[in-house]
Scaffold this active site. Sequence first.
Site, PDB file in Angstrom:
ATOM      1  CG  ASP A 132      70.402  57.811   5.917  1.00  0.00           C
ATOM      2  OD1 ASP A 132      69.586  57.655   5.155  1.00  0.00           O
ATOM      3  OD2 ASP A 132      70.666  58.095   6.801  1.00  0.00           O
ATOM      4  CD  GLU A 133      65.285  55.693   3.065  1.00  0.00           C
ATOM      5  OE1 GLU A 133      64.694  54.875   2.667  1.00  0.00           O
ATOM      6  OE2 GLU A 133      64.931  56.653   3.267  1.00  0.00           O
ATOM      7  CE1 TYR A 156      65.232  56.448  -2.909  1.00  0.00           C
ATOM      8  CE2 TYR A 156      64.911  56.277  -0.724  1.00  0.00           C
ATOM      9  CZ  TYR A 156      64.949  57.001  -1.816  1.00  0.00           C
ATOM     10  OH  TYR A 156      66.607  58.010  -1.827  1.00  0.00           O
ATOM     11  CE  LYS A 160      69.308  57.251  -4.467  1.00  0.00           C
ATOM     12  NZ  LYS A 160      69.506  57.985  -5.364  1.00  0.00           N
ATOM     13  CG  ASP A 286      53.804  51.495  11.302  1.00  0.00           C
ATOM     14  OD1 ASP A 286      54.446  52.346  10.130  1.00  0.00           O
ATOM     15  OD2 ASP A 286      55.305  50.612  11.923  1.00  0.00           O
TER      16      ASP A 286
HETATM   17  P1  NAD Z   1      62.617  64.251  -5.520  1.00  0.00           P
HETATM   18  O1  NAD Z   1      61.790  63.458  -5.752  1.00  0.00           O
HETATM   19  O2  NAD Z   1      62.550  65.861  -5.193  1.00  0.00           O
HETATM   20  O3  NAD Z   1      62.744  64.619  -6.963  1.00  0.00           O
HETATM   21  C1  NAD Z   1      63.538  63.678  -7.612  1.00  0.00           C
HETATM   22  C2  NAD Z   1      64.066  64.860  -9.407  1.00  0.00           C
HETATM   23  O4  NAD Z   1      63.943  63.738 -10.412  1.00  0.00           O
HETATM   24  C3  NAD Z   1      62.702  65.522  -9.975  1.00  0.00           C
HETATM   25  O5  NAD Z   1      62.619  66.733 -10.077  1.00  0.00           O
HETATM   26  C4  NAD Z   1      61.769  64.791 -10.827  1.00  0.00           C
HETATM   27  O6  NAD Z   1      61.091  65.141 -11.639  1.00  0.00           O
HETATM   28  C5  NAD Z   1      63.728  64.394 -11.455  1.00  0.00           C
HETATM   29  N1  NAD Z   1      63.449  62.004 -12.395  1.00  0.00           N
HETATM   30  C6  NAD Z   1      62.551  61.947 -11.797  1.00  0.00           C
HETATM   31  N2  NAD Z   1      62.467  60.482 -12.275  1.00  0.00           N
HETATM   32  C7  NAD Z   1      63.676  60.925 -13.549  1.00  0.00           C
HETATM   33  C8  NAD Z   1      63.989  60.756 -15.144  1.00  0.00           C
HETATM   34  N3  NAD Z   1      62.801  58.973 -15.220  1.00  0.00           N
HETATM   35  N4  NAD Z   1      64.572  61.446 -15.604  1.00  0.00           N
HETATM   36  C9  NAD Z   1      64.930  62.775 -15.434  1.00  0.00           C
HETATM   37  N5  NAD Z   1      64.158  62.851 -13.769  1.00  0.00           N
HETATM   38  C10 NAD Z   1      63.710  61.936 -13.337  1.00  0.00           C
HETATM   39  O7  NAD Z   1      64.396  63.533  -5.327  1.00  0.00           O
HETATM   40  P2  NAD Z   1      64.816  64.746  -4.156  1.00  0.00           P
HETATM   41  O8  NAD Z   1      64.431  64.579  -2.131  1.00  0.00           O
HETATM   42  O9  NAD Z   1      65.281  66.233  -4.282  1.00  0.00           O
HETATM   43  O10 NAD Z   1      66.286  63.504  -3.865  1.00  0.00           O
HETATM   44  C11 NAD Z   1      67.192  63.774  -4.553  1.00  0.00           C
HETATM   45  C12 NAD Z   1      67.891  62.715  -4.637  1.00  0.00           C
HETATM   46  O11 NAD Z   1      68.456  62.860  -3.396  1.00  0.00           O
HETATM   47  C13 NAD Z   1      67.230  61.559  -4.908  1.00  0.00           C
HETATM   48  O12 NAD Z   1      68.791  60.733  -5.408  1.00  0.00           O
HETATM   49  C14 NAD Z   1      67.473  60.983  -3.311  1.00  0.00           C
HETATM   50  O13 NAD Z   1      67.614  59.277  -3.358  1.00  0.00           O
HETATM   51  C15 NAD Z   1      68.558  61.875  -3.201  1.00  0.00           C
HETATM   52  N6  NAD Z   1      68.672  62.065  -1.510  1.00  0.00           N
HETATM   53  C16 NAD Z   1      67.552  62.705  -1.202  1.00  0.00           C
HETATM   54  C17 NAD Z   1      67.519  62.767   0.442  1.00  0.00           C
HETATM   55  C18 NAD Z   1      66.025  63.117   1.223  1.00  0.00           C
HETATM   56  O14 NAD Z   1      65.887  63.710   1.854  1.00  0.00           O
HETATM   57  N7  NAD Z   1      64.894  64.322  -0.154  1.00  0.00           N
HETATM   58  C19 NAD Z   1      67.846  61.935   1.182  1.00  0.00           C
HETATM   59  C20 NAD Z   1      69.593  61.607   0.398  1.00  0.00           C
HETATM   60  C21 NAD Z   1      69.515  61.509  -0.162  1.00  0.00           C
HETATM   61  O1  DAU Z   2      67.265  59.221   5.143  1.00  0.00           O
HETATM   62  C1  DAU Z   2      66.996  59.838   3.276  1.00  0.00           C
HETATM   63  C2  DAU Z   2      65.821  58.805   2.936  1.00  0.00           C
HETATM   64  O2  DAU Z   2      64.830  60.110   4.042  1.00  0.00           O
HETATM   65  C3  DAU Z   2      65.973  60.214   1.520  1.00  0.00           C
HETATM   66  O3  DAU Z   2      66.760  58.931   0.297  1.00  0.00           O
HETATM   67  C4  DAU Z   2      64.260  59.313   1.217  1.00  0.00           C
HETATM   68  O4  DAU Z   2      64.454  60.271  -0.448  1.00  0.00           O
HETATM   69  C5  DAU Z   2      63.887  60.657   1.411  1.00  0.00           C
HETATM   70  O5  DAU Z   2      62.215  60.270   1.496  1.00  0.00           O
HETATM   71  C6  DAU Z   2      63.456  60.246   3.240  1.00  0.00           C
HETATM   72  O6  DAU Z   2      63.016  58.703   3.070  1.00  0.00           O
HETATM   73  P1  DAU Z   2      62.128  58.707   4.428  1.00  0.00           P
HETATM   74  O7  DAU Z   2      61.243  57.261   4.141  1.00  0.00           O
HETATM   75  O8  DAU Z   2      62.544  58.289   5.914  1.00  0.00           O
HETATM   76  O9  DAU Z   2      61.450  59.920   4.769  1.00  0.00           O
HETATM   77  P2  DAU Z   2      59.543  60.130   4.645  1.00  0.00           P
HETATM   78  O10 DAU Z   2      59.355  61.940   4.995  1.00  0.00           O
HETATM   79  O11 DAU Z   2      58.700  59.605   3.850  1.00  0.00           O
HETATM   80  O12 DAU Z   2      59.375  59.545   6.125  1.00  0.00           O
HETATM   81  C7  DAU Z   2      60.130  60.267   7.617  1.00  0.00           C
HETATM   82  C8  DAU Z   2      59.287  59.739   8.853  1.00  0.00           C
HETATM   83  O13 DAU Z   2      58.119  59.939   8.894  1.00  0.00           O
HETATM   84  C9  DAU Z   2      59.427  57.743   8.457  1.00  0.00           C
HETATM   85  O14 DAU Z   2      59.895  57.345   9.862  1.00  0.00           O
HETATM   86  C10 DAU Z   2      58.075  57.871   8.301  1.00  0.00           C
HETATM   87  C11 DAU Z   2      57.140  58.610   8.940  1.00  0.00           C
HETATM   88  N1  DAU Z   2      56.684  59.447   7.844  1.00  0.00           N
HETATM   89  C12 DAU Z   2      55.975  59.890   7.188  1.00  0.00           C
HETATM   90  C13 DAU Z   2      54.975  60.031   6.125  1.00  0.00           C
HETATM   91  C14 DAU Z   2      54.898  60.459   4.871  1.00  0.00           C
HETATM   92  C15 DAU Z   2      54.608  59.289   9.394  1.00  0.00           C
HETATM   93  O15 DAU Z   2      54.785  58.765  10.312  1.00  0.00           O
HETATM   94  N2  DAU Z   2      53.674  59.829   8.291  1.00  0.00           N
HETATM   95  C16 DAU Z   2      53.782  60.457   6.965  1.00  0.00           C
HETATM   96  O16 DAU Z   2      52.457  60.640   7.089  1.00  0.00           O
END
Ligand code: NAD
Ligand code: DAU
Length: 350
Positions: A132-133, A156, A160, A286
Amino acid sequence: MKNILITGGAGFIGSHVVRLFLETYKDTRIINLDALTYAGNLENLRDIEDHPNYTFVHQDITDLNSLRKIFKEYEISHVVHLAAESHVDRSIEEPLAFVETNVIGTVNLLQATKEYWGDNFEDKLFYHVSTDEVYGSLNETGFFYEDTAYDPRSPYSASKASSDHFVRAYYHTYGLPIVISNCSNNYGPNHFPEKLIPLMINNILHKKPLPVYGEGLNVRDWLFVKDHARAISTIFSKGKLGETYNIGGHNEWTNIDLVKLLCRLVDQKMGNPGGQSEELITFVKDRAGHDLRYAIDASKLKDELGWVPSLQFEEGLSQTIDWFLSNKEWLEHVTSGEYQKYYAKMYNKS
Ligand code: NAD
Ligand code: DAU
């Protein structure tokens, strides 16, 4: 027979998707392609690593020639693309790594797919998992819809957004059968402790300061990771080609309220005196360009494909904390070595 290539299957969300697909699609082969970066962890998949329909391929999506060989070798008919650099804070430190994997890697994958499928798109699908970012940042009101204009603000989210544009370009230009989903913040088992929820759980368990950015008033919409995996499976099997689906939990929390809730839940489970962990909360500098609020409208997915989240947030958080408490070895492995250096670099700045 479907041969489904899942990229990033050793990561947080990918490992849940691999497991769900193996359970759901019985007559298919799942090929999990992952470079095993710091975020990839085969321990996430120990329970299914000997499954007869599962194959792991250690590969980097930035290597186009290797992708070409893999498509031929495994006769790939479907792609579910999750591999990415996924942490906003790291993207601020090292934006080029995000361009390499999220942009170039995705285009490589599209190109290898297109070359291997040629003009035969029957029973084929390229599913791109996004965030959603890409829609930017909301103020206090409103939601992200599928047609909200892209407005990414971090390296990031810009990478995406770029990858989403390339996926759509391959659809419009070459007719590649694609679908995209954009999901809100996930949480749950196997979440790498650089992200807010697992980092806070880990720090509470170690009685370390709980670093809340700014005033803790930024808002995120949280979804249990298994609900995201179910949504991906629903879209994979029923989604309309060329379409985008938003996925979210309708579950908005300010960071500070969420961290306080985590403190209360962990204290209860550990039998700590009430209020003990809240004392660890520390407001820190921040995040640069910190998006204020994300909130997804997921009604298209509900109305058209029938998906809704299954878990209430407190129940999901409770299950998540229980998982971390009973998987301390996993937590120790991923927080030793490199993680310590990362933590010192990111949190001992001022
Ligand atoms: P993650 O960082 O936990 O996992 C990413 C995986 O991709 C890892 O296993 C890593 O080894 C692999 N990877 C990274 N670079 C690579 C490369 N060059 N070649 C092959 N593999 C590679 O990420 P996640 O949180 O599981 O997110 C997975 C997907 O979902 C991402 O595309 C992310 O943008 C999307 N997404 C994540 C969230 C969230 O909240 N975590 C929300 C919405 C969408
Ligand atoms: O919205 C989807 C996204 O959510 C995904 O696409 C990303 O891969 C995933 O990492 C996540 O991004 P955020 O930046 O929202 O997630 P994060 O857990 O890093 O941070 C969540 C919120 O908490 C954000 O407002 C920053 C804050 N934060 C984060 C960390 C790591 C803190 O206040 N302290 C911290 O130490």
